[in-house]
Structures are given as structure tokens and as C-alpha cells.
Enzyme design. Structure first.
Site, short mmCIF file in Angstrom:
data_model
loop_
_atom_site.label_atom_id
_atom_site.label_comp_id
_atom_site.label_asym_id
_atom_site.label_seq_id
_atom_site.Cartn_x
_atom_site.Cartn_y
_atom_site.Cartn_z
CB CYS A 217 40.65 -1.55 15.78
SG CYS A 217 42.36 -2.05 15.90
CG HIS A 296 34.89 10.32 16.59
ND1 HIS A 296 36.01 10.98 16.05
CD2 HIS A 296 34.81 9.63 14.23
CE1 HIS A 296 36.55 10.90 15.68
NE2 HIS A 296 36.13 10.32 14.95
CG HIS A 380 25.96 -15.13 20.78
ND1 HIS A 380 26.57 -16.98 21.35
CD2 HIS A 380 25.13 -15.96 20.53
CE1 HIS A 380 25.73 -17.87 21.11
NE2 HIS A 380 24.74 -17.25 20.39
CG HIS A 384 39.10 -4.85 18.85
ND1 HIS A 384 39.88 -5.22 18.10
CD2 HIS A 384 39.79 -3.79 19.93
CE1 HIS A 384 41.09 -5.09 18.05
NE2 HIS A 384 40.89 -4.05 19.20
CG ASN A 417 44.72 -6.28 17.93
OD1 ASN A 417 43.75 -6.25 17.08
ND2 ASN A 417 44.51 -4.82 18.84
#
Length: 493
Positions: A217, A296, A380, A384, A417
Site C-alpha cells: 500500500c 524500509h 493538508h 493512507h 482501502n
């Protein structure tokens, strides 16, 4: 402590900061030269003339050094990357699947036990997904028809719909596109999805195309970052970036609870962006890309396996979600914002952060880590829409208010989602219901398997306000009966 300092150092020693330092040195040198020129009188010119005649070699050497420094700066200087426009996929009402219909079709499929159906009902009652989301025909069919062809049809419906709208809004011809970047994690046919787009729109044979898979995602900032890097190399180019996830071939038909959660969250959706590095496009572009920061955590086993595609004990393939997912996401977010902070935060917030860090790491004082006020740098927030828990956690950890997370909650409620494209539904919501003023900054935050936390920061170049009808309204008669989110009235007008 060492890890935090490394992340901070990444922010301060990034390419942007080195460019700022070079600019600062250049301004100082120019100011000193200008000050020296103001102190010269007419008698000094005769002396200067003699010096020039006797030191020609030194003069040429100085000019060469200055020229080399100028070229070095120009080569290192980043080309601005502009977002001309974007579009999200707006499904047809025929693809709508209410919560009751979802449970009914799951029951009719014959794959799920009563315990699994009850578990899905419980999750759907609390995950923040509304009653007007969309599923592809192959999943809604009884029995489900999750074939390769139906998966291709879903991809074509979503991707072509987004591209058509972007091309219409920008007036760009498909032949003008130089770079094509697409991310879709779980559906990767042969030929690729980028090849499908090239075939549909008859794009040029020398187009640079990239098909990213397995990125989860958080893949959209990765795609945007790749397009940005390519635009640094290829001057005068257009880049088309697409993000989607395929539902048809990745529906789970087993009964393991940790693998049933994605069925209740993920829905059909996609987004398309047109980027450019042409100077002339600055005058019509909506946003300029400022930063992309990627984190990561895949080196850690618990992070690597927290979102993991596998087969269950009965051989059904799905995505397993670990119970530690929220904690892992919080740690990844902390590392990401530690790197991003020096790039966007005002000096006052950076000083507070460093003072707190020194007191905790050097003086060994027992203090809570200082969380910078990102609302002083960003207007703003596009978080997710991974689920109500994800949005609640970021609202708390970043000290945001209801207004800041409203685009994320409404996107989750209205579309579910939609994976990597959800941050663009949220930006659309902000443009429709608030408007984005010139100079405002937009922060897109995404999480994904790996485990990854990626951020993209944009600066608005003009007043961006869309018409109310561009955010699809819910069906009031359906929502009033099943609404579990008191803020849904904002959307369902």
C-alpha cells in the site's frame, strides 16, 4: 539512539540541504564581491589594469575555477517536478456492494464457515468502511469467478478510467508521454499491465515503462520517486504514474481470521498522475514535488513477515496480517518523520527536537521523545486509509485533530482501502470540500508490506478547488440505516 541520529543525519545531509548550502556560499561570495566593488575609486582602476596585464594566468585560472563551480552547481541542481493534474477511479453504481450484500454473497459462496462470517461482520462494524464501497464483478458473482480474464477486465476498467480522465483534463496526447510507471502489488500478468496500457493508447515505441509489483500500500510514493528520478535525467518529459490494486485474483476464500481481514477492508480503486519537468508547465501545474522520503524495515524479521502473502492450511492463498502490525507501523513512521523533519519543519521545531534528543541521549534524562508539530509545516494530511486503527494511531502520534484526518476517514468510509491509491482520493477530498491554497503543503503518508513507510510532500502552486460533484455522494437512504460513522453526513449529501 544511534539509529535516530542516523535518520536525522539523512535529513540534514540530503541533496536538498547540500544545494541550500551551496546557494548560501554563493550568496556570501557575491555579497563580498559587491561590497569590495563599492569601495573602489577611480584611482584603483589603473592599479587593477596593471594587475590584469601582469597576472593574466591567475585571472584565467580564477575564471576556470568559477566556471567549474557554476557547472558543478548546475549539474547537481534538481529539476523541478510538477504535478499537472491527477484523477482517481470512480466506479459505476453497478459495482456497488453494501455490507449486507457482502455478507450475503460470502455466505452464498459456500467457502466460509458461520464463525468466519460472524468474524467478518464484527470487523466490518468497526473498521471504518462504509456501506457504499465497490467490488469487481468477479468477486460479486455467485459463485465467485476470480479468473485471469476477469482480473484483466478489472485492471483495464480502473486504469483506463483514470488515464482517460487525466488526458481529458490536461489536454495531453498519449504520444507525448515519455515515461510510464505503474504499481500493482498482487496482480502481475504477462504481458504486463504497462504493456496493456501501451497497447490500448498506442504509446511510442521508445517510451520508458516500469511495472512495480509487491510494494504494498506504500507503493505510490515509490512510483512517484522513480518518476522524479527519471525526470532528473530526461529533460522536457512527461511521466504518467498509476497506482492500483487488483481485487479479483486476490480474494481470500479460507477461514483463517488473520487472513480474512483484508476481505473486509480492500476495495476497487486506482489513481493516475501526470508529472512534468518542463518549465512552461509550472504556470498550469497544480503542485510541485518537494520531497520523497522512504523507510524500509525489511531487515527485521518481524517487520518482514507482518504483512505476508501465503497459503493457509487448506491451500487457500491470502495475505496474513500480524498482531504486531500497528506497533511496527508506529516504529516505521517514527523513523520516517525523523528523516523528513529536517527537510520541512521550521527552525523552532527542529531546535525543540534536538534539545529533547540531547537531554535524553547525552544527559540521560528521563523525558518523553518530543514529537514536532508538523501542522506548522503542513496544511493538508493524506494518511493512507488502511483502516480505522491506522488513522486513529497517526492522529494520536502526530497530535492531529479531527479536521486533519477527515480526508482519510471519509476516503475509508466512501471507498474502503484502495491500497496505494488511497492518498490521492484523500487529496481529491481536500480539493473538493476545502480547497488547497497556493503555497499550502500536502503530506502523503503511506504504509505497506516489507515493512515500509513512505512520504511525499507537495507544494500547491495555485488555488486548487474542485466542484462538489467530483466527490461521489453516497446513497442517503442506504447510509442512514447502516451508518456507523457520525462524520458520514459530510460525505453523503
Amino acid at each position: 539512539g544511534v539509529g535516530v541520529l542516523k535518520d536525522v543525519r539523512k535529513g540534514y545531509f540530503s541533496r536538498e540541504w547540500s544545494n541550500y548550502a551551496m546557494c548560501g556560499v554563493g550568496v556570501v561570495l557575491v555579497a563580498l564581491c559587491f561590497r569590495s566593488l563599492l569601495q573602489i575609486n577611480w584611482k584603483d582602476f589603473a592599479i587593477i589594469r596593471i594587475l590584469l596585464e601582469t597576472h593574466v594566468v591567475n585571472l584565467l585560472l580564477g575564471v576556470m575555477i568559477l566556471t567549474c563551480l557554476t557547472m558543478f552547481y548546475l549539474l547537481r541542481r534538481k529539476r523541478p517536478v510538477y504535478l499537472i493534474d491527477f484523477a482517481v477511479f470512480k466506479p459505476d453504481i453497478s459495482d456497488r456492494c453494501s455490507n449486507d450484500e457482502f455478507v450475503q454473497k460470502s455466505q452464498q459462496s459456500g467457502f466460509f464457515t458461520e464463525d468466519s462470517l460472524a468474524f467478518q461482520r464484527k470487523i466490518m462494524a468497526n473498521n471504518g468502511v462504509g456501506n457504499d464501497t465497490y467490488l469487481p464483478p468477479g468477486v460479486r458473482a455467485v459463485p465467485p469467478e476470480c479468473t485471469m480474464q476477469n482480473a484483466r477486465d478489472e485492471a483495464a476498467l480502473v486504469l483506463f478510467g483514470c488515464i482517460d480522465e487525466v488526458l481529458k483534463r490536461t489536454g495531453i496526447s498519449p504520444k507525448q508521454i515519455d515515461i510510464l510507471v505503474l504499481n500493482c502489488s498482487l496482480f502481475n500478468p504477462t504481458p504486463s499491465l504497462t504493456a496493456m496500457i501501451i497497447n490500448k493508447y498506442k504509446l511510442r515505441s521508445n517510451i520508458l515503462s516500469f511495472n512495480l509489483s509487491g510494494m504494498g500500500c506504500s507503493a505510490n510514493p515509490i512510483s512517484v520517486g522513480l518518476a522524479r528520478d527519471l525526470l532528473q535525467v530526461y529533460a522536457g518529459s512527461y511521466a504518467l504514474v498509476l497506482s492500483t490494486e487488483n481485487i479479483t485474483q486476490n480474494w481470500y476464500f479460507g477461514n483463517e481470521k488473520s487472513m480474512l481481514i483484508p476481505n473486509t477492508l480492500f476495495r476497487m480503486g486506482g489513481a493516475c498522475m501526470l508529472l512534468s519537468n518542463k518549465f512552461i508547465d509550472r504556470f498550469r501545474a497544480k503542485y510541485q514535488l518537494l520531497h520523497v522520503v522512504r523507510t524500509h524495515k525489511g531487515a527485521n524479521d518481524s517487520c518482514y513477515y507482518c504483512v505476508y502473502q501465503k497459503e493457509d492450511s487448506e491451500g487457500f492463498r491470502g495475505v496474513h496480517l500480524s498482531k504486531d502490525l500497528m506497533q511496527i507501523a508506529a516504529d516505521a513512521l517514527k523513523q520516517n518523520i525523523t528523516t523528513l523533519g529536517p527537510l520541512i519543519l521550521p527552525l523552532s521545531e527542529q531546535l525543540k527536537f534536538f534539545i529533547n534528543l540531547c537531554r535524553r541521549r547525552i544527559l540521560k534524562q528521563k523525558l518523553k521523545p518530543y514529537i514536532p508539530n508538523f501542522k506548522k509545516a503542513v496544511q493538508h494530511f493524506c494518511i493512507h486509509a488502511g483502516g480505522r486503527g491506522v488513522i486513529d494511531a497517526l492522529e494520536k502520534n502526530l497530535s492531529l485533530d479531527l479536521k486533519d484526518v477527515e480526508p482519510s476517514r471519509q476516503t475509508l468510509w466512501r471507498f474502503g482501502n484502495t491500497s496505494s491509491s488511497s492518498i490521492w482520493y484523500e487529496l481529491l477530498y481536500s480539493e473538493v470540500h476545502r480547497g488547497v491554497r497556493r503555497g499550502d503543503r500536502v503530506w502523503q503518508i503511506a504504509f505497506g508490506s516489507g515493512f515500509k513507510c513512505n512520504s511525499a510532500v507537495w507544494k500547491s502552486l495555485r488555488w486548487n478547488k474542485r466542484e462538489l460533484h467530483e466527490w461521489p455522494a453516497c446513497l442517503p437512504e442506504k447510509v442512514s440505516a447502516t451508518s456507523l460513522d457520525p462524520s458520514a453526513a459530510i460525505v453523503c449529501h
